[in-house]
Design an enzyme around this catalytic site. Structure first.
Site, mmCIF file in Angstrom:
data_model
loop_
_atom_site.group_PDB
_atom_site.id
_atom_site.type_symbol
_atom_site.label_atom_id
_atom_site.label_comp_id
_atom_site.label_asym_id
_atom_site.label_seq_id
_atom_site.Cartn_x
_atom_site.Cartn_y
_atom_site.Cartn_z
ATOM 1 N N SER A 551 10.281 14.974 9.257
ATOM 2 C CA SER A 551 10.590 15.077 7.834
ATOM 3 C C SER A 551 12.061 15.444 7.659
ATOM 4 O O SER A 551 12.937 14.712 8.106
ATOM 5 C CB SER A 551 9.647 16.085 7.173
ATOM 6 N N ASP A 637 3.118 7.474 3.035
ATOM 7 C CA ASP A 637 3.807 8.750 2.879
ATOM 8 C C ASP A 637 4.461 8.810 1.503
ATOM 9 O O ASP A 637 5.238 7.929 1.133
ATOM 10 C CB ASP A 637 4.854 8.898 3.986
ATOM 11 N N HIS A 671 2.101 11.656 4.973
ATOM 12 C CA HIS A 671 3.190 12.433 5.558
ATOM 13 C C HIS A 671 2.770 13.171 6.830
ATOM 14 O O HIS A 671 3.564 13.341 7.748
ATOM 15 C CB HIS A 671 3.707 13.432 4.531
#
Length: 698
Positions: A551, A637, A671
């Site tokens: 991320s 995501d 995610h």
């Protein structure tokens, strides 16, 4: 042997954007069209290429998966938590992907949580929700809400079957096992019950996936009759909702990255108008906990590392100091119980717990034996209790659940997560491993902590391979954690290190502030300094070091690949935020406006624009000799869109074609990657096999 194939070549379609007089050509912008068959075809081709390029690792992946499985007690039961007249817990069953959520009535004179042999069901248990049944027929499954009403009758829960974090909310009657007709689509995390359990509060998002509305739903009525209780119109702010531990108030939080505002509704008057505790002031963050006749206020008003105050619960007004600001000791949260307050804090890069008696007397910190550790409160739903439940772990100590008597200070280990014998048949022994704390020296002279773990037989002559992990954003701290899958690396002689770089919160609020906005590059140079320190200190060598991040940590990976490609032999970037400038320039995208207080607003500020452009990975790919790169992403995501790593890999291949770049896209996840535990283990085995291959230990 690796089967060599020709990597996919993404077509180049000229697309321009101009800001502050600067025109940028983005040849791969077309990949953002998720519904375009050409986009799906390209991602599918990338997956096929990655599969072929890693086919020689199939046996190793199987071995690593088997080792994780072998070391894990698959049929297991969490330590039950008492709430009212029930013990609540979750079971896992061998061969099944998801947890089974259960409860069992508390029996006469039962004070300690019940246990079972080898994770078997408790006698008299009631199954509230079986994730495996809910997930049937779906490739992905995730729970958003799981909230039992104060009277124990209703269960509000929400499900996501795609990974986009848009949940469908339902209510189950636990007295009959039946689902009510109440069903609300497209909800977000967070629910709260009224005192009499006739009303449920929940949250929905706007078109940019920003949670902005709190709704009131009356049980047994159509969702079309639900009422908006609070609408947050400022696009910088998210909303949250929760019921206080005392069950006296429903809290509605409005928070941006740097500012807070909290509203309260009496839980026994759910149709009442929300009252503001303290109006928002730019740059002032505060959170609220109810305790008796007062609201506790944890805040940073004139207190960089936060202070604790209180105000009247009947007529909130001035804040009366309770715990003054102490620079270097970051107060992170306060939990109120009838006779005690418990403050979660961090100091010198370590987490801690401080207990304060309500009736007077000295407070005290709970002491822990290991010099490197992580501690945090577990579920503590009971307001009138003297038992505090918390979790403890370190790089060598498996996740542990403790109960702490707030009066006698007696500490009871309720459970330490079992680690079963590995491939050699030996029981796990923490003494076989060592954890260390090192300090790197950043470019500006700042000392940056590193936590690392290795097998006790690992040499210190630079010959050992290593993995260095980093994040460095949002004040999120990468506190030491135990990993069963990591043992497969350590037992193969790999050193695992965590770089506690600026932008995180390990050393307090200033540590965060010095790694954000126009100081963001400190995050990247800190990480490189940590990597070079590991080499200088004899832990590894640059040609034996793999970097890993996810991320915002994926942004870190892309940035360090550009500024120090010689420092690593490989880089793993998971759901990486590598096209940061493009995303932050588009306010229609999820998260963008709320992110401006983290990165700056490049739309309005040419200095921010120029600064972000100077470090964002996609913008700064050059014809360098990059380390091998594995990028892993997910099609659904919502937080970091799949096209960021897809574009990054395409540009790397075009600009620096001599490199080795792989892209793996989960076509039905979000995610967090795959949702089932076995699928998650396989994903970790895939990544670790690639890492071991790069390190010469495959």
């Amino acid at each position: 042997m690796t089967t060599e194939t020709t990597p996919p070549v993404a077509r180049q379609v000229r697309a321009e954007r101009t800001h502050h007089g600067d025109t940028v050509v983005d040849e791969y912008a077309w990949l953002a069209a998720k519904d375009d068959p050409a986009t799906i075809a390209h991602l599918t081709a990338e997956n096929a290429y990655t599969e072929q390029r890693t086919a020689h690792l199939e046996a190793l992946r199987g071995t690593l998966f088997a080792e994780t499985k072998q070391r894990t007690q698959e049929t297991d039961l969490s330590v039950p938590t008492r709430k009212g007249g029930h013990w609540y817990y979750t079971r896992t069953i061998e061969g099944q992907q998801y947890g089974v959520h259960c409860r069992r009535a508390v029996r006469d004179d039962e004070t300690d949580p019940p246990v079972s042999a080898d994770g078997a069901p408790l006698d008299g248990e009631e199954v509230l929700l079986d994730g495996n049944q809910l997930a049937e027929g779906h490739d992905f499954f995730s729970l958003g809400a799981f909230d039992v009403s104060p009277d124990g009758r209703w269960l509000a829960y929400s499900t996501d079957f795609s990974g986009d974090e848009r949940f469908t909310l339902r209510i189950k009657d636990l007295s009959t096992g039946e689902l009510l007709g109440d069903e609300v689509p497209d909800t977000f995390y967070g629910t709260a019950w009224s005192a009499d359990a006739t009303v449920l509060f929940y949250i929905t998002v706007d078109e940019a996936w920003r949670p902005n509305r709190v709704w009131r739903h009356t049980v047994g009525t159509p969702s079309g009759e639900d009422v908006v209780v609070h609408l947050e119109e400022d696009e910088r702010f998210w909303v949250g909702v929760e019921l206080t531990r005392s069950e006296r108030f429903v809290l509605i939080d409005s928070t941006s990255k740097v500012t807070s505002e909290v509203r309260v509704i009496p839980a026994d008057n759910p149709t009442g108008e929300p009252a503001v505790i303290a109006p928002r002031r730019q740059g002032v963050e505060y959170s609220v906990e109810h305790h008796g006749h007062r609201f506790l206020i944890l805040h940073n008003d004139g207190a960089e590392d936060f202070a604790l105050a209180y105000t009247s619960a009947d007529a909130p007004g001035d804040w009366v100091p309770l715990i003054p600001h102490s620079p270097g000791t970051r107060l992170e949260s306060v939990d109120a119980f009838a006779d005690h307050l418990v403050v979660s804090l961090r100091s010198n890069g370590l987490t801690g717990l401080r207990v304060l008696p309500v009736g007077g007397g000295d407070g005290h910190d709970i002491e822990f034996p290991e010099p490197i550790h992580s501690v945090g409160l577990d579920a503590n739903p009971e307001y009138r209790t003297r038992q505090l439940r918390f979790r403890y772990t370190s790089l060598v100590t498996p996740d542990s659940v403790y109960d702490y008597d707030l009066v006698t200070r007696e500490l009871t280990l309720r459970r330490r997560k079992p680690v079963l014998p590995g491939p050699d048949g030996r029981a796990y022994d923490p003494a076989d491993y060592e954890q260390h704390r090192e300090w790197a020296l950043a470019d500006d002279g700042t000392r940056v902590p590193i936590s690392l773990v290795c097998h006790r037989d690992t040499p210190r002559d630079g010959s050992a391979p290593a993995v260095i992990y980093g994040y460095g954003s949002y004040e999120a701290s990468m506190d030491p954690w135990f990993s069963v899958a990591r043992l497969s690396l350590l037992d193969r002689g790999v050193v695992f290190a965590v770089a506690h770089i600026r932008g995180g919160g390990e050393l307090g609020r200033r540590w965060y502030d010095e790694g954000k906005m126009l100081a963001k590059k400190n995050t990247f140079t800190d990480f490189v300094a940590c990597a070079r320190h590991l080499v200088k200190a004899g832990w590894t060598a640059a040609d034996r070091l793999v970097a890993r991040g996810a991320s915002a940590g994926g942004l870190l990976m892309g940035a360090v690949a550009n500024i120090a490609p010689d420092a690593f032999t490989g880089i793993v970037a998971q759901v990486p935020f590598v096209d940061a400038l493009t995303s932050i320039l588009d306010p229609s995208l999820p998260l963008t406006v709320t992110e401006w207080e983290e990165w700056g607003n490049p739309l309005a500020d040419p200095e921010v624009y120029a600064y972000m452009k100077s470090y964002t990975p996609y913008e700064n790919v050059t014809a360098a000799d990059y380390p091998a790169i594995l990028a892993v992403t997910s099609l659904n995501d919502t937080r970091v869109l799949y096209h960021e790593p897809a574009k990054w890999i395409a540009r790397l291949r075009a600009v620096a074609p001599q490199g080795d770049y792989l892209l793996k896209t989960e076509m039905g996840a979000g995610h967090g990657g795959p949702s089932g535990r076995y699928d998650a283990w396989r994903e970790e085995a895939f990544i670790n096999a690639w890492i071991l291959d790069r390190l010469g230990r495959a």
